[in-house]
Design a protein around this motif. Sequence first.
Motif, PDB file in Angstrom:
ATOM      1  N   ASN A  26       0.835  -1.197   0.000  1.00  0.00           N
ATOM      2  CA  ASN A  26       0.000   0.000   0.000  1.00  0.00           C
ATOM      3  C   ASN A  26       0.873   1.251   0.000  1.00  0.00           C
ATOM      4  O   ASN A  26       2.102   1.179  -0.116  1.00  0.00           O
ATOM      5  CB  ASN A  26      -0.954  -0.006   1.191  1.00  0.00           C
ATOM      6  CG  ASN A  26      -0.212   0.013   2.526  1.00  0.00           C
ATOM      7  OD1 ASN A  26       1.016   0.007   2.573  1.00  0.00           O
ATOM      8  ND2 ASN A  26      -0.961   0.046   3.610  1.00  0.00           N
ATOM      9  N   ALA A  27       0.230   2.420   0.124  1.00  0.00           N
ATOM     10  CA  ALA A  27       0.954   3.690   0.034  1.00  0.00           C
ATOM     11  C   ALA A  27       2.031   3.805   1.104  1.00  0.00           C
ATOM     12  O   ALA A  27       3.134   4.308   0.839  1.00  0.00           O
ATOM     13  CB  ALA A  27      -0.036   4.856   0.144  1.00  0.00           C
ATOM     14  N   THR A  28       1.738   3.332   2.308  1.00  0.00           N
ATOM     15  CA  THR A  28       2.717   3.409   3.397  1.00  0.00           C
ATOM     16  C   THR A  28       3.959   2.579   3.076  1.00  0.00           C
ATOM     17  O   THR A  28       5.093   3.020   3.276  1.00  0.00           O
ATOM     18  CB  THR A  28       2.091   2.924   4.714  1.00  0.00           C
ATOM     19  OG1 THR A  28       0.953   3.733   5.016  1.00  0.00           O
ATOM     20  CG2 THR A  28       3.084   3.008   5.861  1.00  0.00           C
ATOM     21  N   ALA A  29       3.742   1.376   2.548  1.00  0.00           N
ATOM     22  CA  ALA A  29       4.867   0.500   2.200  1.00  0.00           C
ATOM     23  C   ALA A  29       5.687   1.083   1.059  1.00  0.00           C
ATOM     24  O   ALA A  29       6.923   1.003   1.057  1.00  0.00           O
ATOM     25  CB  ALA A  29       4.350  -0.883   1.827  1.00  0.00           C
ATOM     26  N   ILE A  30       5.016   1.684   0.083  1.00  0.00           N
ATOM     27  CA  ILE A  30       5.727   2.321  -1.033  1.00  0.00           C
ATOM     28  C   ILE A  30       6.575   3.471  -0.513  1.00  0.00           C
ATOM     29  O   ILE A  30       7.748   3.625  -0.894  1.00  0.00           O
ATOM     30  CB  ILE A  30       4.731   2.819  -2.098  1.00  0.00           C
ATOM     31  CG1 ILE A  30       3.972   1.643  -2.730  1.00  0.00           C
ATOM     32  CG2 ILE A  30       5.451   3.634  -3.176  1.00  0.00           C
ATOM     33  CD1 ILE A  30       2.778   2.060  -3.543  1.00  0.00           C
ATOM     34  N   THR A  31       5.998   4.274   0.374  1.00  0.00           N
ATOM     35  CA  THR A  31       6.720   5.406   0.953  1.00  0.00           C
ATOM     36  C   THR A  31       7.978   4.940   1.679  1.00  0.00           C
ATOM     37  O   THR A  31       9.069   5.522   1.523  1.00  0.00           O
ATOM     38  CB  THR A  31       5.808   6.180   1.924  1.00  0.00           C
ATOM     39  OG1 THR A  31       4.660   6.646   1.201  1.00  0.00           O
ATOM     40  CG2 THR A  31       6.533   7.367   2.532  1.00  0.00           C
ATOM     41  N   LYS A  32       7.860   3.887   2.476  1.00  0.00           N
ATOM     42  CA  LYS A  32       9.010   3.358   3.227  1.00  0.00           C
ATOM     43  C   LYS A  32      10.109   2.869   2.273  1.00  0.00           C
ATOM     44  O   LYS A  32      11.289   3.103   2.512  1.00  0.00           O
ATOM     45  CB  LYS A  32       8.557   2.236   4.147  1.00  0.00           C
ATOM     46  CG  LYS A  32       7.760   2.694   5.355  1.00  0.00           C
ATOM     47  CD  LYS A  32       7.350   1.512   6.220  1.00  0.00           C
ATOM     48  CE  LYS A  32       6.560   1.964   7.418  1.00  0.00           C
ATOM     49  NZ  LYS A  32       6.098   0.796   8.254  1.00  0.00           N
ATOM     50  N   LEU A  33       9.706   2.188   1.200  1.00  0.00           N
ATOM     51  CA  LEU A  33      10.702   1.687   0.252  1.00  0.00           C
ATOM     52  C   LEU A  33      11.432   2.846  -0.428  1.00  0.00           C
ATOM     53  O   LEU A  33      12.661   2.831  -0.544  1.00  0.00           O
ATOM     54  CB  LEU A  33      10.026   0.793  -0.794  1.00  0.00           C
ATOM     55  CG  LEU A  33      10.947   0.298  -1.931  1.00  0.00           C
ATOM     56  CD1 LEU A  33      12.143  -0.467  -1.385  1.00  0.00           C
ATOM     57  CD2 LEU A  33      10.153  -0.556  -2.921  1.00  0.00           C
ATOM     58  N   VAL A  34      10.691   3.851  -0.870  1.00  0.00           N
ATOM     59  CA  VAL A  34      11.316   4.988  -1.537  1.00  0.00           C
ATOM     60  C   VAL A  34      12.260   5.710  -0.576  1.00  0.00           C
ATOM     61  O   VAL A  34      13.368   6.123  -0.950  1.00  0.00           O
ATOM     62  CB  VAL A  34      10.241   5.952  -2.083  1.00  0.00           C
ATOM     63  CG1 VAL A  34      10.887   7.227  -2.616  1.00  0.00           C
ATOM     64  CG2 VAL A  34       9.433   5.269  -3.187  1.00  0.00           C
ATOM     65  N   GLN A  35      11.843   5.862   0.676  1.00  0.00           N
ATOM     66  CA  GLN A  35      12.715   6.503   1.673  1.00  0.00           C
ATOM     67  C   GLN A  35      14.018   5.726   1.842  1.00  0.00           C
ATOM     68  O   GLN A  35      15.090   6.317   1.961  1.00  0.00           O
ATOM     69  CB  GLN A  35      11.981   6.607   3.011  1.00  0.00           C
ATOM     70  CG  GLN A  35      10.873   7.639   3.044  1.00  0.00           C
ATOM     71  CD  GLN A  35      10.033   7.542   4.293  1.00  0.00           C
ATOM     72  OE1 GLN A  35       9.932   6.482   4.911  1.00  0.00           O
ATOM     73  NE2 GLN A  35       9.401   8.645   4.683  1.00  0.00           N
ATOM     74  N   SER A  36      13.921   4.401   1.853  1.00  0.00           N
ATOM     75  CA  SER A  36      15.127   3.589   2.025  1.00  0.00           C
ATOM     76  C   SER A  36      16.059   3.705   0.811  1.00  0.00           C
ATOM     77  O   SER A  36      17.273   3.609   0.940  1.00  0.00           O
ATOM     78  CB  SER A  36      14.755   2.117   2.248  1.00  0.00           C
ATOM     79  OG  SER A  36      14.257   1.523   1.057  1.00  0.00           O
ATOM     80  N   LEU A  37      15.476   3.916  -0.360  1.00  0.00           N
ATOM     81  CA  LEU A  37      16.298   4.059  -1.571  1.00  0.00           C
ATOM     82  C   LEU A  37      16.955   5.441  -1.640  1.00  0.00           C
ATOM     83  O   LEU A  37      18.017   5.587  -2.234  1.00  0.00           O
ATOM     84  CB  LEU A  37      15.451   3.823  -2.825  1.00  0.00           C
ATOM     85  CG  LEU A  37      14.873   2.423  -3.016  1.00  0.00           C
ATOM     86  CD1 LEU A  37      13.951   2.375  -4.216  1.00  0.00           C
ATOM     87  CD2 LEU A  37      15.991   1.398  -3.195  1.00  0.00           C
TER      88      LEU A  37
END
Length: 297
Positions: free
Chosen positions: A286-297
């Motif tokens: 979901n949006a939260t998981a996408i946000t976390k992945l982008v932040q980690s990248l």
Amino acid sequence: MTELSQERSDVCLLSGDIGNRMFDRYKEVAPKRFLNCGIAEANMMSMAAGMALSGLRPVVYTITPFTTTRCLEQIRTGVAYHEAPVVIVGTGSGLSYAELGATHHSLEDLAILRCIPNLQVCAPADSLELEAQLRQAIAEGQPTYIRIGKKGEPDLLTGRTPLAIGKANLLKQGEKILLLGIGPILSEALQASTMLEDQGIQLAIASMGSIKPLDHHFLHQCVAEGYSHWISLEEHHQTGGLGSVLLEWLSDQQISTIQLNRMGIGDHFVHQLGNQKFVRQSEELNATAITKLVQSL
């Protein structure tokens, strides 16, 4: 379908005992070109293949796992082998029927059907892309599979042109990180992009629309524009779907400068029951998981 049936006398609709009230307007216009085939999907697919080879343009419609894996042999041998102009529509794809359990999830269909020769494999992001793909598939007469959501998903591609099979569309410009998605789950990516903008991160988002054919020209453009990190997003297993297609493309093009992260369901059946929003959250899709992945990248 109602409009198409008025425009073309060869358009027919076959339903696997679903959507009957939804097609009331269609049946008023073309009552003899609607067939409720019941819960006998393999038979329905063979009927469609025969009708197509007799000069008609049948559209087959039912819940995704029942119009794909349940009648795989009929799709492969009856439709694709003969290049019969059948359009197969799978409704409620991905986790749309999450509350009904794994029997109603469709998380393998893209992987399985893209292996079949002669068959186009599409996953429109919204009703606009769906209509364009449906019209093109019927006009060109090529066997086509279209997986769609359930109902009520927002239109995401308003104002984008052209919408077509094999044509990707950029939904949002960004820097460095590009999310390539298919299907209505792209709405989660757009929510994530809003959350990321508050942190000064610009996430680019594109709807691929189909994985077979794949928009090679668009992907080459993405490479040229310098997106160093790609994320694939699909309501499907990570194995065999869009993420795998992109990995194969990068390998075939001998591109080693791009890091690809795949977002999808892992190699397991989803046993948790709940609505689509709940299961997307529990599967970190979901949006939260996408946000976390982008932040980690």
